[in-house]
Scaffold this motif. Structure first.
Motif, PDB file in Angstrom:
ATOM      1  N   ASP A  35      20.812   8.740   0.995  1.00 19.41           N
ATOM      2  CA  ASP A  35      20.703   8.322  -0.589  1.00 19.41           C
ATOM      3  C   ASP A  35      21.635   7.338  -1.044  1.00 19.41           C
ATOM      4  OD1 ASP A  35      18.658  10.454  -0.768  1.00 19.41           O
ATOM      5  OD2 ASP A  35      19.976  12.021  -1.401  1.00 19.41           O
ATOM      6  N   GLY A  36      22.698   7.341  -0.358  1.00 20.96           N
ATOM      7  CA  GLY A  36      23.600   6.093  -0.844  1.00 20.96           C
ATOM      8  C   GLY A  36      23.260   4.827  -0.376  1.00 20.96           C
ATOM      9  N   MET A  48      16.181   0.267   2.437  1.00 19.16           N
ATOM     10  CA  MET A  48      14.945   0.112   2.769  1.00 19.16           C
ATOM     11  C   MET A  48      13.944  -0.306   1.706  1.00 19.16           C
ATOM     12  SD  MET A  48      14.209   0.470   5.971  1.00 19.16           S
ATOM     13  CE  MET A  48      12.890   0.969   6.411  1.00 19.16           C
ATOM     14  N   SER A  49      14.281   0.478   0.608  1.00 20.37           N
ATOM     15  CA  SER A  49      13.305   0.474  -0.739  1.00 20.37           C
ATOM     16  C   SER A  49      13.259  -1.132  -1.451  1.00 20.37           C
ATOM     17  CB  SER A  49      13.823   1.329  -1.650  1.00 20.37           C
ATOM     18  OG  SER A  49      13.681   2.599  -1.356  1.00 20.37           O
ATOM     19  N   LYS A  50      14.148  -1.737  -1.164  1.00 17.47           N
ATOM     20  CA  LYS A  50      14.484  -3.201  -1.640  1.00 17.47           C
ATOM     21  C   LYS A  50      13.666  -3.845  -0.598  1.00 17.47           C
ATOM     22  CE  LYS A  50      18.714  -3.054  -4.202  1.00 17.47           C
ATOM     23  NZ  LYS A  50      20.141  -3.428  -4.309  1.00 17.47           N
ATOM     24  N   LYS A  51      13.726  -3.625   0.637  1.00 18.06           N
ATOM     25  CA  LYS A  51      13.163  -4.575   1.760  1.00 18.06           C
ATOM     26  C   LYS A  51      11.615  -4.240   1.682  1.00 18.06           C
ATOM     27  CE  LYS A  51      16.216  -6.356   4.238  1.00 18.06           C
ATOM     28  NZ  LYS A  51      16.516  -8.119   4.235  1.00 18.06           N
ATOM     29  N   ILE A  52      11.392  -3.083   1.341  1.00 14.80           N
ATOM     30  CA  ILE A  52       9.677  -2.503   1.084  1.00 14.80           C
ATOM     31  C   ILE A  52       9.198  -3.343   0.105  1.00 14.80           C
ATOM     32  CG2 ILE A  52       8.339  -0.691   0.256  1.00 14.80           C
ATOM     33  CD1 ILE A  52       9.808   0.986   2.192  1.00 14.80           C
ATOM     34  N   ASP A  53       9.917  -3.509  -1.193  1.00 10.00           N
ATOM     35  CA  ASP A  53       9.583  -4.260  -2.336  1.00 10.00           C
ATOM     36  C   ASP A  53       9.667  -5.651  -2.073  1.00 10.00           C
ATOM     37  OD1 ASP A  53       9.522  -2.255  -3.735  1.00 10.00           O
ATOM     38  OD2 ASP A  53      11.503  -2.377  -4.732  1.00 10.00           O
ATOM     39  N   THR A  54      10.494  -6.266  -1.164  1.00 11.43           N
ATOM     40  CA  THR A  54      10.380  -7.577  -0.667  1.00 11.43           C
ATOM     41  C   THR A  54       9.234  -8.136  -0.026  1.00 11.43           C
ATOM     42  OG1 THR A  54      12.767  -7.881  -0.704  1.00 11.43           O
ATOM     43  CG2 THR A  54      11.671  -9.468   0.373  1.00 11.43           C
TER      44      THR A  54
END
Length: 354
Positions: A91-92, A98-104
């Motif tokens: 969570d930290g 991963m979420s930022k990479k997924i958005d990218t």
């Protein structure tokens, strides 16, 4: 991209299936060249999953430094049918990264579609009880006698990965995969510490009580076996436990305590008797022998045998003084013979101490 799948080794600490349907849960861990998702590379994603009665570990390896999007797509597709995803401090770090990479990469996946279980957060309340100096995963593994082959730090692996990309050295690849494998395997085994969350939640029952040397001993049977002994104490109440057994050892206070009434405005204080009585009763007392009660003197004195509730507890209790936060339960038949109350007391004490 390279995909590697191996079986996890058998272990006496394999207990995750006691807490979750193993086919519903996937464990994961990532390896990166730094903390900032926008400026670093995701080079390895590992998952531990249950397959045909065996725990397996699958790794998606960015073996050419250009397969980042490919391994994320493969990973998100793999976990899309799971209900839970477990990690250690994910969570930290892992999930936000991963979420930022997924958005990218504009990948159609969100971690909001799966329930996150952060073992780090689950274990954190028990740091003192388990006498841990820190909450690093390797420290948790050491607690349950897991010995790693991997002796490197996270920073070392950035250099090892960069060297592998330049040289394709097989030994470097082995180290990278082994580190991630052992993180996942360790996470799987450390999930046995979920038993402590079940302890805090009150998954136990009092089997018997006994008196020894002016102390009341509660013998508990735990529904979930705890892997390592814990010992705690507060206000001279001692709690010890290991495996499926636990004891609460509470001192018995013998003497006089006071029960304070909350609605003191409805009471008179009788100085001669040093006690408060309700106005409906005090109406029959001569006015010269009664005064309006205050918080400080709106009490009933009582002599008996008591045990501490630590704080306000499961019922309105007796106190030594109004300002004392500690309250006591009288050891009378109505308490001692009511196993629901006895179990409620044990749950309260353990939850309060932890």
């Amino acid at each position: 991209m390279e995909i590697i799948t191996n079986d996890a080794r058998e272990s006496t600490y394999l207990q995750l299936e006691l807490y979750y349907n193993p086919e519903d849960i996937c464990l994961f861990d990532i390896e990166t060249t730094g903390f900032a998702a926008g400026a670093t590379t995701l080079y390895l994603i590992g998952c531990c999953f249950y397959d045909n009665g065996v725990w397996r570990i699958r790794q998606w390896f960015n073996d050419d430094a250009s397969s980042e999007q490919e391994i994320i797509l493969a990973f998100t597709e793999f976990i899309s049918h799971y209900k839970y995803i477990m990690h250690y401090n994910g969570d930290g770090f892992d999930i936000p990264y991963m979420s930022k990479k997924i958005d990218t990469y504009a990948i159609d996946y969100s971690f909001s579609s799966i329930e996150s279980i952060d073992l780090y957060k689950k274990i954190k309340p028990f740091k003192k009880a388990l006498h841990l100096d820190d909450l690093k995963q390797k420290s948790i593994e050491k607690l349950i006698s897991i010995n790693r082959l991997d002796k490197y730090s996270g920073g070392d692996f950035i250099k090892i990965y960069n060297n592998f990309i330049s040289t394709k050295n097989a030994a470097d690849k082995t180290l990278l995969l082994q580190h991630n494998y052992e993180d996942l395997e360790g996470l799987l085994y450390c999930s046995c510490l979920l038993s402590y969350t079940k302890l805090k939640a009150g998954c136990f029952s009092v089997q018997k009580m006994s008196v020894k040397e002016n102390r009341l001993l509660f013998s508990l049977s735990l529904q979930y076996s705890i892997p390592k002994r814990i010992s705690l104490g507060i206000r001279d109440i001692i709690i010890t436990g290991n495996h499926n057994e636990m004891t609460i050892n509470a001192p018995i206070f013998s003497g006089e305590l006071k029960f304070y009434y909350d609605n003191y405005r409805e009471y008179y204080y009788l100085p001669a008797e040093d006690m408060a009585v309700h106005k409906s009763v005090a109406a029959y007392v001569d006015k010269d022998y009664r005064v309006q009660a205050k918080k400080e003197n709106c009490y009933l004195r009582h002599t008996g045998h008591f045990i501490s509730q630590i704080n306000d507890g499961i019922m309105s209790g007796y106190r030594k003084d109004l300002k004392d936060k500690e309250t006591f339960i009288e050891l009378n038949d109505s308490f001692l013979q009511d196993m629901d109350m006895v179990n409620a007391y044990a749950r309260h004490v353990i939850s309060s101490v932890i």
